[in-house]
Design a protein around this motif. Structure first.
Motif, PDB file in Angstrom:
ATOM      1  N   MET A   1       0.848  -1.196   0.000  1.00  0.00           N
ATOM      2  CA  MET A   1       0.000   0.000   0.000  1.00  0.00           C
ATOM      3  C   MET A   1       0.885   1.248   0.000  1.00  0.00           C
ATOM      4  N   LYS A   2       0.616   2.138  -0.964  1.00  0.00           N
ATOM      5  CA  LYS A   2       1.461   3.324  -1.110  1.00  0.00           C
ATOM      6  C   LYS A   2       0.745   4.620  -0.728  1.00  0.00           C
ATOM      7  N   ASP A   3      -0.585   4.568  -0.538  1.00  0.00           N
ATOM      8  CA  ASP A   3      -1.312   5.755  -0.105  1.00  0.00           C
ATOM      9  C   ASP A   3      -2.591   5.339   0.616  1.00  0.00           C
ATOM     10  N   ILE A   4      -3.142   6.277   1.380  1.00  0.00           N
ATOM     11  CA  ILE A   4      -4.338   5.971   2.169  1.00  0.00           C
ATOM     12  C   ILE A   4      -5.059   7.276   2.520  1.00  0.00           C
ATOM     13  N   THR A   5      -6.369   7.191   2.644  1.00  0.00           N
ATOM     14  CA  THR A   5      -7.181   8.327   3.074  1.00  0.00           C
ATOM     15  C   THR A   5      -7.777   7.993   4.440  1.00  0.00           C
ATOM     16  N   VAL A   6      -7.606   8.916   5.408  1.00  0.00           N
ATOM     17  CA  VAL A   6      -8.046   8.664   6.783  1.00  0.00           C
ATOM     18  C   VAL A   6      -8.945   9.801   7.258  1.00  0.00           C
ATOM     19  N   THR A   7      -9.978   9.442   7.987  1.00  0.00           N
ATOM     20  CA  THR A   7     -10.890  10.414   8.596  1.00  0.00           C
ATOM     21  C   THR A   7     -10.710  10.365  10.112  1.00  0.00           C
ATOM     22  N   ALA A   8     -10.532  11.550  10.715  1.00  0.00           N
ATOM     23  CA  ALA A   8     -10.318  11.611  12.162  1.00  0.00           C
ATOM     24  C   ALA A   8     -10.735  12.984  12.691  1.00  0.00           C
ATOM     25  N   PRO A   9     -10.933  13.119  14.010  1.00  0.00           N
ATOM     26  CA  PRO A   9     -11.377  14.395  14.592  1.00  0.00           C
ATOM     27  C   PRO A   9     -10.373  15.532  14.398  1.00  0.00           C
ATOM     28  N   THR A  10      -9.075  15.201  14.317  1.00  0.00           N
ATOM     29  CA  THR A  10      -8.049  16.237  14.130  1.00  0.00           C
ATOM     30  C   THR A  10      -7.093  15.827  13.005  1.00  0.00           C
ATOM     31  N   VAL A  11      -6.391  16.842  12.469  1.00  0.00           N
ATOM     32  CA  VAL A  11      -5.410  16.575  11.416  1.00  0.00           C
ATOM     33  C   VAL A  11      -4.300  15.678  11.945  1.00  0.00           C
ATOM     34  N   GLU A  12      -3.821  15.991  13.147  1.00  0.00           N
ATOM     35  CA  GLU A  12      -2.725  15.232  13.737  1.00  0.00           C
ATOM     36  C   GLU A  12      -3.076  13.759  13.883  1.00  0.00           C
ATOM     37  N   GLU A  13      -4.287  13.496  14.346  1.00  0.00           N
ATOM     38  CA  GLU A  13      -4.713  12.113  14.544  1.00  0.00           C
ATOM     39  C   GLU A  13      -4.846  11.388  13.203  1.00  0.00           C
ATOM     40  N   ALA A  14      -5.378  12.082  12.209  1.00  0.00           N
ATOM     41  CA  ALA A  14      -5.540  11.474  10.885  1.00  0.00           C
ATOM     42  C   ALA A  14      -4.186  11.145  10.268  1.00  0.00           C
ATOM     43  N   LYS A  21      -0.304   3.140   9.425  1.00  0.00           N
ATOM     44  CA  LYS A  21      -0.775   2.110   8.504  1.00  0.00           C
ATOM     45  C   LYS A  21       0.165   1.924   7.316  1.00  0.00           C
ATOM     46  N   LEU A  22       0.813   3.021   6.880  1.00  0.00           N
ATOM     47  CA  LEU A  22       1.762   2.937   5.767  1.00  0.00           C
ATOM     48  C   LEU A  22       3.154   2.525   6.240  1.00  0.00           C
ATOM     49  N   ASN A  23       3.338   2.586   7.565  1.00  0.00           N
ATOM     50  CA  ASN A  23       4.625   2.228   8.180  1.00  0.00           C
ATOM     51  C   ASN A  23       5.766   3.100   7.648  1.00  0.00           C
ATOM     52  N   ILE A  24       5.535   4.408   7.647  1.00  0.00           N
ATOM     53  CA  ILE A  24       6.554   5.361   7.184  1.00  0.00           C
ATOM     54  C   ILE A  24       6.627   6.530   8.161  1.00  0.00           C
ATOM     55  N   LYS A  26       7.009  10.785   8.825  1.00  0.00           N
ATOM     56  CA  LYS A  26       6.380  11.963   8.222  1.00  0.00           C
ATOM     57  C   LYS A  26       7.247  12.539   7.111  1.00  0.00           C
ATOM     58  N   GLU A  27       8.581  12.374   7.230  1.00  0.00           N
ATOM     59  CA  GLU A  27       9.503  12.903   6.227  1.00  0.00           C
ATOM     60  C   GLU A  27       9.345  12.200   4.878  1.00  0.00           C
ATOM     61  N   LYS A  28       8.814  10.980   4.900  1.00  0.00           N
ATOM     62  CA  LYS A  28       8.647  10.219   3.666  1.00  0.00           C
ATOM     63  C   LYS A  28       7.192  10.204   3.192  1.00  0.00           C
ATOM     64  N   ALA A  29       6.443  11.224   3.629  1.00  0.00           N
ATOM     65  CA  ALA A  29       5.022  11.259   3.284  1.00  0.00           C
ATOM     66  C   ALA A  29       4.642  12.570   2.596  1.00  0.00           C
ATOM     67  N   GLU A  30       3.706  12.460   1.671  1.00  0.00           N
ATOM     68  CA  GLU A  30       3.103  13.626   1.020  1.00  0.00           C
ATOM     69  C   GLU A  30       1.686  13.737   1.567  1.00  0.00           C
ATOM     70  N   VAL A  54      -2.726  10.639   2.632  1.00  0.00           N
ATOM     71  CA  VAL A  54      -1.276  10.543   2.820  1.00  0.00           C
ATOM     72  C   VAL A  54      -0.705   9.568   1.790  1.00  0.00           C
ATOM     73  N   LYS A  55       0.281  10.030   1.076  1.00  0.00           N
ATOM     74  CA  LYS A  55       0.915   9.224   0.031  1.00  0.00           C
ATOM     75  C   LYS A  55       2.390   9.023   0.348  1.00  0.00           C
ATOM     76  N   LYS A  56       2.832   7.803   0.225  1.00  0.00           N
ATOM     77  CA  LYS A  56       4.237   7.480   0.478  1.00  0.00           C
ATOM     78  C   LYS A  56       5.118   8.054  -0.625  1.00  0.00           C
ATOM     79  N   ILE A  57       6.150   8.802  -0.243  1.00  0.00           N
ATOM     80  CA  ILE A  57       7.114   9.305  -1.215  1.00  0.00           C
ATOM     81  C   ILE A  57       8.069   8.163  -1.546  1.00  0.00           C
ATOM     82  N   ILE A  58       8.021   7.723  -2.778  1.00  0.00           N
ATOM     83  CA  ILE A  58       8.789   6.544  -3.173  1.00  0.00           C
ATOM     84  C   ILE A  58      10.174   6.944  -3.663  1.00  0.00           C
ATOM     85  N   ASP A  59      11.195   6.325  -3.099  1.00  0.00           N
ATOM     86  CA  ASP A  59      12.580   6.561  -3.502  1.00  0.00           C
ATOM     87  C   ASP A  59      12.875   5.707  -4.735  1.00  0.00           C
TER      88      ASP A  59
END
Length: 215
Positions: A1-14, A21-24, A26-30, A54-59
């Motif tokens: 899985m390289k990207d995911i959409t999450v719904t949560a009460p706050t941005v930080e929690e989402a 879930k992506l196991n990455i 924050k530096e490797k995320a868009e 959140v999308k995984k930045i692929i090297d």
């Protein structure tokens, strides 16, 4: 899985849920906020949740190495890989006890793997990324062989005053031939034919095309 959409009460929690879930990191995320949430009024009315993508930045280099590992594993070849990366190119050095199988006849296997690896890497790069595969200094040894071949065939061209057409070669090997004879004013070289059967033609400089040796 390289990207995911999450719904949560706050941005930080989402974001944290998505990163977990992506196991990455924050530096490797868009991160893209799709919907801005709102807090509930006085705790009485239910708030509107945040929707974050959140999308995984692929090297590209990591993908290239993973591809090589996958291909060599399917070939039954155990390898050790060393990577030397600059801004827009990468040299991948491969070591193996079955290196001959990986190189193939006149480098056909490693050249094909290099081309495919470069295609994989450039699927994930924002700019053109050059990949070079080397197997226990095969490239250096092959270059020495090509230089010797160029000098030998140039001597034949001058001795017979007849053109010579070399075997089919990839672009980087034809370049070695051209550079080896660049200072030889008596012989000229040019690439002829269509890919993937393009090859080098040698002939006496400033002469009318006479004949070609197709051997």
């Amino acid at each position: 899985m390289k990207d995911i959409t999450v719904t949560a009460p706050t941005v930080e929690e989402a974001v944290n849920q998505a990163l977990s879930k992506l196991n990455i990191s924050k530096e490797k995320a868009e991160i893209t906020i799709i919907e801005q949430g709102k807090k509930g009024f006085l705790g009485i009315f239910k708030g509107k949740p945040f929707v974050v993508h959140v999308k995984k930045i692929i090297d590209p280099v990591e993908e290239a190495v993973a591809y090589i590992n996958d291909v060599t594993a399917q070939m039954g070849i155990e390898t050790a890989i060393e990577v030397k990366k600059t801004s827009r190119q990468c040299e991948i050095h491969i070591s193996s006890s079955s290196i001959g199988l990986l190189i193939g006849k006149r480098g056909q296997t490693i050249n094909a793997l290099q081309l495919l690896t470069q295609l994989v890497a450039n699927r994930y790069s924002k700019y053109y990324f050059k990949i070079t595969l080397n197997a226990e200094n095969y490239r250096e040894r092959r270059e020495e062989t090509l230089v010797q071949l160029a000098e030998k065939m140039a001597h034949q061209v001058l001795r017979t005053n007849r053109s010579v057409q070399l075997e089919t070669m990839p672009a980087h090997e034809r370049k070695v031939i051209h550079q080896a004879l660049a200072k030889n004013k008596k012989v000229e070289t040019l690439s002829v034919g269509e890919e993937p059967k393009r090859c080098v033609l040698m002939r006496p400089a400033h002469s009318v095309f006479k004949s070609t040796n197709h051997k």
